[in-house]
Design a protein around this motif. Structure first.
Motif, PDB file in Angstrom:
ATOM      1  N   TYR A 167       0.818  -1.223   0.000  1.00 51.98           N
ATOM      2  CA  TYR A 167       0.000   0.000   0.000  1.00 51.98           C
ATOM      3  C   TYR A 167       0.847   1.267   0.000  1.00 51.98           C
ATOM      4  N   PHE A 168       1.959   1.219   0.697  1.00 49.45           N
ATOM      5  CA  PHE A 168       2.854   2.380   0.651  1.00 49.45           C
ATOM      6  C   PHE A 168       3.243   2.677  -0.806  1.00 49.45           C
ATOM      7  N   SER A 169       3.427   1.613  -1.581  1.00 48.80           N
ATOM      8  CA  SER A 169       3.851   1.827  -2.973  1.00 48.80           C
ATOM      9  C   SER A 169       2.745   2.521  -3.773  1.00 48.80           C
ATOM     10  N   LYS A 170       1.489   2.423  -3.319  1.00 53.66           N
ATOM     11  CA  LYS A 170       0.397   3.154  -3.975  1.00 53.66           C
ATOM     12  C   LYS A 170       0.269   4.575  -3.433  1.00 53.66           C
ATOM     13  N   TRP A 171       0.447   4.714  -2.138  1.00 56.02           N
ATOM     14  CA  TRP A 171       0.182   5.996  -1.494  1.00 56.02           C
ATOM     15  C   TRP A 171       1.315   7.011  -1.678  1.00 56.02           C
ATOM     16  N   VAL A 172       2.535   6.489  -1.810  1.00 58.85           N
ATOM     17  CA  VAL A 172       3.673   7.398  -1.920  1.00 58.85           C
ATOM     18  C   VAL A 172       3.940   7.690  -3.390  1.00 58.85           C
ATOM     19  N   GLN A 173       3.843   8.953  -3.760  1.00 64.84           N
ATOM     20  CA  GLN A 173       4.154   9.338  -5.136  1.00 64.84           C
ATOM     21  C   GLN A 173       5.365  10.271  -5.166  1.00 64.84           C
ATOM     22  N   SER A 174       5.293  11.321  -4.347  1.00 68.28           N
ATOM     23  CA  SER A 174       6.360  12.323  -4.412  1.00 68.28           C
ATOM     24  C   SER A 174       6.961  12.556  -3.032  1.00 68.28           C
ATOM     25  N   TYR A 175       8.022  13.319  -3.009  1.00 66.35           N
ATOM     26  CA  TYR A 175       8.679  13.664  -1.738  1.00 66.35           C
ATOM     27  C   TYR A 175       7.719  14.360  -0.782  1.00 66.35           C
ATOM     28  N   ARG A 176       6.641  14.964  -1.340  1.00 71.38           N
ATOM     29  CA  ARG A 176       5.654  15.623  -0.478  1.00 71.38           C
ATOM     30  C   ARG A 176       4.891  14.625   0.396  1.00 71.38           C
ATOM     31  N   ASP A 177       4.838  13.381  -0.037  1.00 70.88           N
ATOM     32  CA  ASP A 177       4.109  12.357   0.729  1.00 70.88           C
ATOM     33  C   ASP A 177       4.958  11.763   1.857  1.00 70.88           C
ATOM     34  N   LEU A 178       6.201  12.221   1.958  1.00 73.11           N
ATOM     35  CA  LEU A 178       7.119  11.653   2.959  1.00 73.11           C
ATOM     36  C   LEU A 178       7.425  12.679   4.055  1.00 73.11           C
ATOM     37  N   PRO A 179       7.743  12.297   5.259  1.00 74.00           N
ATOM     38  CA  PRO A 179       7.719  10.910   5.708  1.00 74.00           C
ATOM     39  C   PRO A 179       6.284  10.418   5.879  1.00 74.00           C
ATOM     40  N   LEU A 180       6.087   9.134   5.691  1.00 75.89           N
ATOM     41  CA  LEU A 180       4.797   8.495   5.931  1.00 75.89           C
ATOM     42  C   LEU A 180       4.963   7.664   7.202  1.00 75.89           C
ATOM     43  N   LEU A 181       4.216   8.033   8.232  1.00 77.84           N
ATOM     44  CA  LEU A 181       4.442   7.465   9.570  1.00 77.84           C
ATOM     45  C   LEU A 181       3.162   6.794  10.064  1.00 77.84           C
ATOM     46  N   ILE A 182       3.156   5.470  10.052  1.00 80.25           N
ATOM     47  CA  ILE A 182       1.945   4.701  10.361  1.00 80.25           C
ATOM     48  C   ILE A 182       2.208   3.743  11.520  1.00 80.25           C
ATOM     49  N   ASN A 183       1.187   3.581  12.350  1.00 84.45           N
ATOM     50  CA  ASN A 183       1.248   2.586  13.428  1.00 84.45           C
ATOM     51  C   ASN A 183      -0.040   1.791  13.406  1.00 84.45           C
ATOM     52  N   GLN A 184       0.017   0.517  13.811  1.00 82.00           N
ATOM     53  CA  GLN A 184      -1.251  -0.182  14.045  1.00 82.00           C
ATOM     54  C   GLN A 184      -1.196  -1.018  15.304  1.00 82.00           C
ATOM     55  N   TRP A 185      -2.330  -1.066  15.995  1.00 82.16           N
ATOM     56  CA  TRP A 185      -2.546  -1.946  17.139  1.00 82.16           C
ATOM     57  C   TRP A 185      -3.275  -3.160  16.604  1.00 82.16           C
ATOM     58  N   ALA A 186      -2.704  -4.343  16.781  1.00 82.01           N
ATOM     59  CA  ALA A 186      -3.283  -5.511  16.125  1.00 82.01           C
ATOM     60  C   ALA A 186      -2.839  -6.802  16.813  1.00 82.01           C
ATOM     61  N   ASN A 187      -3.418  -7.900  16.351  1.00 81.33           N
ATOM     62  CA  ASN A 187      -2.965  -9.230  16.757  1.00 81.33           C
ATOM     63  C   ASN A 187      -2.126  -9.827  15.637  1.00 81.33           C
ATOM     64  N   VAL A 188      -1.134 -10.614  15.996  1.00 82.93           N
ATOM     65  CA  VAL A 188      -0.338 -11.326  15.000  1.00 82.93           C
ATOM     66  C   VAL A 188      -0.148 -12.764  15.464  1.00 82.93           C
TER      67      VAL A 188
END
Lengths: 465, 465
Positions: free
Chosen positions: B114-135
């Motif tokens: 998904y990062f490869s879809k969401w990130v297009q230009s330097y303006r989209d960076l940094p992209l900082l994501i967290n998730q609370w989940a089970n693994v």
């Protein structure tokens, strides 16, 4: 930007979910990626719900994702209801498993396995548990947020000493947690009612529901609270020693609400310009926008932002003057932030700002200094307006029907109310063939009926998501 | 009640987890049921961590549980590391799936898709994501909280424009989120360091860790922050258009901390009487207990509870005078609530209460009226004491070694510090054969080294959970 609702409501919904960056479809069919703005809405829902759940006396816990397949088969109706939707793990750690495990579609079975260990005497009751978790139900016709193979939810599970306590607790959750949250936070008009036997949860003796009317007149079930009777207790031997020294089966409830509520928010409050988020829910209640550059406008925008934060408003400052103003304004409009405060060089000279209210759709200049005092009232007014609009729509698009034909005709574009005595279970079966269903039964006085066959019961008939 | 630690530390741990009602083993091997008191500890951890994660600029989102098997194979080291631990879903909705899906062991692969879809230009960076989940990671030797087939965690995933920014962000999370939380909330002495190449995360170019010493002298890894370099970016084509107009691969980090921290809390702070919860973490900081009945004692207990709540203390009132006092006192002791305030009929006459402090283990009469003013300071003192005790243990049980033999001997009962130049990768392989490992490398001045081969680096050698 968006396909107009009147042209194609499902496409409008998909467009909005994508363009407001709420979610993307996941790679495995029916799954979804909840993006930060969409997840922010869900986080706020969790916060508001969690407080209400704890006020109702329940405590959070966590049960495993994996359930032995054999557990599911212990309650006959339950397995029949869920078997077609199960995801099954057959291999773990590089080996084929001796007994396949299912990914939980809901947790009544595994919860009861533990309740039967934890509950010994009447002193251990009531046992009131909630969990925030993901569940999986294989979906053949998925639709993002509304019907997804994996979704996030809370599921409550309780055990009580007798029928009356369990019944009252299911009703309490239905009213004090779900209805209260949906009306007072989500600004959603919802109809509380009782499911017919046909529509009940698999394994329940009674299901209470809240039904909302979407922008296209269809219904969406928004939260259900079930009386399970002693069905699971008998299947899992969940018993307690009563005050009188007898071994008795517990009486149980379960209740759930899901990320579907994010989809409901879109379909209930959205318009052709995007989402409209109720102020009490909104992660961002007000965005303060620098119209264009120069060092002074962004500085003023940040100063206003700080004053609003000080007034208890959830604020975001948009000082990205390297991005065209129009693009940013449209984006905030799409995301449905309740209030925009726009500040340009002219405003700076005049000590003003432009106040754009997303819900009534108004735009007016205001004194910048007055904003902090003004905004809390504006947000509350717009919260009330949103609820009134959704109530108005439901009232306008609900018809009183006296025959099944009238009900069927009305439910093609909205909801129909028809005496349950006129419809009955056979009429209900007929509706299903036309893609309609009884969403719930309500009593003549608008309350929730205690029985399906209570005289005066009215059936709400609609197409549903 | 509990097996003494000195007799059998693993059994003491199991006893405590069960008797303090933290968790039960789940029905599928290696899974666990987290009971309300244990989950309450995790909820408080989540709250404290979440604030720090958001302060570091990351936003929460949610990625699917199910990952197509093909994604895992795109990064060579990653698949090699995780393949043996995967749970695989082969059937969904009653049919065999065309492509099996794995239950996420971690989410770098699906996040990058998904990062490869969401990130297009330097303006989209940094992209900082967290998730609370089970693994899910299939465990052959499970141990509740410490090593479970399913666990709960947060996983952060970020993308940056260049190496330096990614490196600095991984270090920032390591320091400002993990180390800060563990020391200042969990009251845990932790050693920040760098993993050797052998111990790195599968797919990372650098792993930062925090290592804690448990009550038996073994080490536990408590949170890791990875620099992923461009490994996943290249596998998933996650690129951006730079300011200079070139397509560049992003630089990434990922970082995680898990429900294992609940187990660490037990093994770091617990004693032969049960758990000791650090006051800043404690869901219940003080319990006010009615020693025995009569209408007046419970009334006084509730009044004290209200005054303490007013003073900002998280309080529980225990007025269950139908349960013997001794049983309740032992239970609160087991659960490690920092402060007990016991009120009996004699106290009522004298206007006193007995203040029992779980961490220093003291017990003294105090004026009931003074409690609200006294308690916040008491809780802070005991928070500091707990951290000091854990630091003291680590210092006392860490030996300076100059030879591998000395290090091996010391690590049989505690930790050893040995110059990395003396040990090296070959020495490290030798340690593994004796059930020991290099927990991390630290620089001569105690900071985190920037390279494995930085002169003066010291290896911390220990047995580990």
């Amino acid at each position: 930007m968006l396909t107009p609702r009147a042209d194609d409501f499902p496409r409008w919904y998909q467009d909005l979910v994508a363009k407001a960056e709420l979610a993307d479809n996941g790679p495995v069919r029916g799954t979804m990626v909840i993006r930060p703005y969409g997840y922010g809405l869900w986080e706020r829902m969790q916060q508001e719900m969690d407080v209400r759940i704890k006020d109702a006396g329940a405590q959070n816990a966590y049960f495993p994702l994996f359930i032995p397949q054999s557990y599911l088969t212990k309650e006959a109706e339950h397995v029949e209801g869920f078997a077609p939707e199960l995801a099954v793990v057959t291999h773990g750690g590089g080996k084929e498993l001796e007994e396949p495990v299912v990914v939980r579609p809901t947790s009544e079975t595994i919860v009861n396995e533990y309740f039967s260990k934890w509950v010994q005497s009447y002193r251990d009751l009531p046992l009131l548990i909630n969990q925030w978790a993901n569940v999986v139900r294989w979906e053949l016709r998925p639709r993002v947020f509304l019907r997804t193979t994996e979704f996030l939810w809370q599921e409550g599970h309780t055990a009580h000493a007798n029928y009356e306590e369990a019944r009252d607790y299911a009703a309490r959750i239905h009213r004090n947690v779900y209805a209260d949250f949906m009306e007072n936070v989500l600004a959603m008009d919802v109809v509380p009612g009782r499911k017919t036997a046909r529509e009940r949860f698999a394994g329940a003796i009674n299901t209470l529901t809240l039904e909302g009317m979407m922008g296209d007149g269809k219904a969406l079930q928004l939260g259900t609270s079930h009386e399970l009777g002693q069905n699971f207790a008998k299947a899992f031997h969940t018993r307690y020693l009563s005050r009188e020294g007898r071994q008795e089966y517990v009486w149980q409830t379960s209740w759930g609400s899901t990320t579907r509520m994010v989809g409901a928010l879109v379909m209930m409050h959205g318009d052709d310009d995007g989402l409209r988020v109720p102020p009490r829910l909104a992660p961002v209640q007000a965005v303060v926008i620098a119209v264009k550059g120069g060092p002074e406008v962004p500085a003023e925008v940040r100063a206003i932002g700080e004053r609003l934060t000080g007034a208890g408003v959830r604020v975001e400052v948009d000082d990205r003057t390297d991005v065209p103003f129009g693009r940013r304004a449209v984006d905030w409009e799409l995301k449905g932030v309740p209030v925009r405060i726009e500040v340009g060089p002219r405003d700076l000279e005049n000590g003003t700002a432009v106040l754009v209210r997303r819900i009534p759709g108004t735009k007016e200049p205001v004194a910048a200094r007055a904003l902090a005092a003004l905004l809390p009232g504006v947000l509350e007014d717009d919260q009330a307006l949103l609820l009134a609009q959704s109530r108005r729509r439901r009232e306008d698009r609900t018809a009183e029907a006296t025959t099944i034909e009238e009900a069927t005709e009305a439910a093609a574009t909205g909801w129909a109310r028809i005496p349950w005595a006129k419809l009955g279970p056979e009429g209900e079966t007929g509706l299903a063939e036309q893609g309609m269903s009884v969403r719930c039964l309500v009593a003549a006085d608008g309350t929730v009926p205690e029985r399906d066959d209570q005289p005066g019961n009215v059936a709400i008939v609609a197409r549903a998501y």
